[in-house]
Design a protein around this motif. Structure first.
Motif, PDB file in Angstrom:
ATOM      1  N   HIS A  59      42.265  35.337  43.236  1.00 31.69           N
ATOM      2  CA  HIS A  59      41.116  36.059  43.786  1.00 31.69           C
ATOM      3  C   HIS A  59      41.112  37.452  43.158  1.00 31.69           C
ATOM      4  O   HIS A  59      42.119  38.157  43.241  1.00 31.69           O
ATOM      5  CB  HIS A  59      41.240  36.195  45.303  1.00 31.69           C
ATOM      6  CG  HIS A  59      41.347  34.886  46.018  1.00 31.69           C
ATOM      7  ND1 HIS A  59      40.259  34.266  46.582  1.00 31.69           N
ATOM      8  CD2 HIS A  59      42.408  34.080  46.261  1.00 31.69           C
ATOM      9  CE1 HIS A  59      40.651  33.136  47.146  1.00 31.69           C
ATOM     10  NE2 HIS A  59      41.950  33.000  46.961  1.00 31.69           N
ATOM     11  N   LYS A  77      38.708  41.053  42.739  1.00 28.91           N
ATOM     12  CA  LYS A  77      37.550  41.928  42.933  1.00 28.91           C
ATOM     13  C   LYS A  77      37.728  43.096  41.977  1.00 28.91           C
ATOM     14  O   LYS A  77      38.787  43.719  41.953  1.00 28.91           O
ATOM     15  CB  LYS A  77      37.482  42.459  44.356  1.00 28.91           C
ATOM     16  CG  LYS A  77      37.144  41.447  45.398  1.00 28.91           C
ATOM     17  CD  LYS A  77      37.069  42.114  46.763  1.00 28.91           C
ATOM     18  CE  LYS A  77      36.879  41.106  47.867  1.00 28.91           C
ATOM     19  NZ  LYS A  77      36.881  41.756  49.188  1.00 28.91           N
ATOM     20  N   ILE A 129      29.196  34.968  36.912  1.00 27.64           N
ATOM     21  CA  ILE A 129      30.477  34.353  37.297  1.00 27.64           C
ATOM     22  C   ILE A 129      31.205  33.840  36.054  1.00 27.64           C
ATOM     23  O   ILE A 129      32.414  34.027  35.912  1.00 27.64           O
ATOM     24  CB  ILE A 129      30.258  33.193  38.312  1.00 27.64           C
ATOM     25  CG1 ILE A 129      29.719  33.731  39.630  1.00 27.64           C
ATOM     26  CG2 ILE A 129      31.545  32.401  38.536  1.00 27.64           C
ATOM     27  CD1 ILE A 129      30.684  34.560  40.424  1.00 27.64           C
ATOM     28  N   GLN A 148      32.724  36.707  34.238  1.00 24.66           N
ATOM     29  CA  GLN A 148      33.885  37.198  34.990  1.00 24.66           C
ATOM     30  C   GLN A 148      35.095  36.300  34.730  1.00 24.66           C
ATOM     31  O   GLN A 148      36.204  36.778  34.480  1.00 24.66           O
ATOM     32  CB  GLN A 148      33.577  37.231  36.487  1.00 24.66           C
ATOM     33  CG  GLN A 148      32.508  38.228  36.877  1.00 24.66           C
ATOM     34  CD  GLN A 148      32.088  38.082  38.322  1.00 24.66           C
ATOM     35  OE1 GLN A 148      32.856  37.666  39.174  1.00 24.66           O
ATOM     36  NE2 GLN A 148      30.835  38.432  38.606  1.00 24.66           N
ATOM     37  N   LYS A 186      38.412  32.878  41.828  1.00 23.23           N
ATOM     38  CA  LYS A 186      37.426  33.406  42.794  1.00 23.23           C
ATOM     39  C   LYS A 186      37.234  34.866  42.434  1.00 23.23           C
ATOM     40  O   LYS A 186      38.110  35.697  42.679  1.00 23.23           O
ATOM     41  CB  LYS A 186      37.944  33.284  44.233  1.00 23.23           C
ATOM     42  CG  LYS A 186      38.374  31.886  44.637  1.00 23.23           C
ATOM     43  CD  LYS A 186      37.188  30.978  44.817  1.00 23.23           C
ATOM     44  CE  LYS A 186      37.671  29.620  45.314  1.00 23.23           C
ATOM     45  NZ  LYS A 186      36.584  28.696  45.506  1.00 23.23           N
ATOM     46  N   THR A 187      36.133  35.183  41.778  1.00 22.30           N
ATOM     47  CA  THR A 187      35.917  36.543  41.295  1.00 22.30           C
ATOM     48  C   THR A 187      34.608  37.096  41.831  1.00 22.30           C
ATOM     49  O   THR A 187      33.671  36.347  42.096  1.00 22.30           O
ATOM     50  CB  THR A 187      35.869  36.580  39.749  1.00 22.30           C
ATOM     51  OG1 THR A 187      34.799  35.756  39.288  1.00 22.30           O
ATOM     52  CG2 THR A 187      37.177  36.118  39.142  1.00 22.30           C
ATOM     53  N   LYS A 188      34.585  38.427  41.985  1.00 24.93           N
ATOM     54  CA  LYS A 188      33.346  39.102  42.359  1.00 24.93           C
ATOM     55  C   LYS A 188      33.480  40.597  42.135  1.00 24.93           C
ATOM     56  O   LYS A 188      34.605  41.121  42.082  1.00 24.93           O
ATOM     57  CB  LYS A 188      32.958  38.806  43.805  1.00 24.93           C
ATOM     58  CG  LYS A 188      33.903  39.316  44.863  1.00 24.93           C
ATOM     59  CD  LYS A 188      33.371  38.901  46.229  1.00 24.93           C
ATOM     60  CE  LYS A 188      34.284  39.326  47.343  1.00 24.93           C
ATOM     61  NZ  LYS A 188      33.748  38.938  48.645  1.00 24.93           N
TER      62      LYS A 188
END
Length: 72
Positions: free
Chosen positions: A30, A32, A41, A44, A67-69
């Motif tokens: 994960h 951020k 996405i 990323q 899981k990227t954001k």
């Protein structure tokens, strides 16, 4: 390996938030990061794959779920 993954990402993406789960060669990561602002996405994920590529090529990472954001 979890700490290595976290360090590699944090060294490249300054001020990112990184959490790694998994064991053996299967990991969920994960991330951020402000570096993801304005990126899709796929873009990323390409950033993370480029950072971890040497471990993927050696088989130390076999399965990787991302899981990227953006942070903001």
């Amino acid at each position: 390996m979890q700490e290595i993954i976290k360090k590699e990402i944090m060294d490249q993406l300054v001020d990112s938030e990184v959490h790694v789960e998994g064991s053996e060669s299967k990991f969920t990561v994960h991330v951020k990061s402000d570096d993801f602002v304005g990126k899709s996405i796929i873009e990323q994920h390409k950033v993370i794959y480029a950072i971890l590529n040497k471990y993927i090529e050696t088989g130390e990472i076999h399965a990787l779920t991302l899981k990227t954001k953006p942070k903001t």
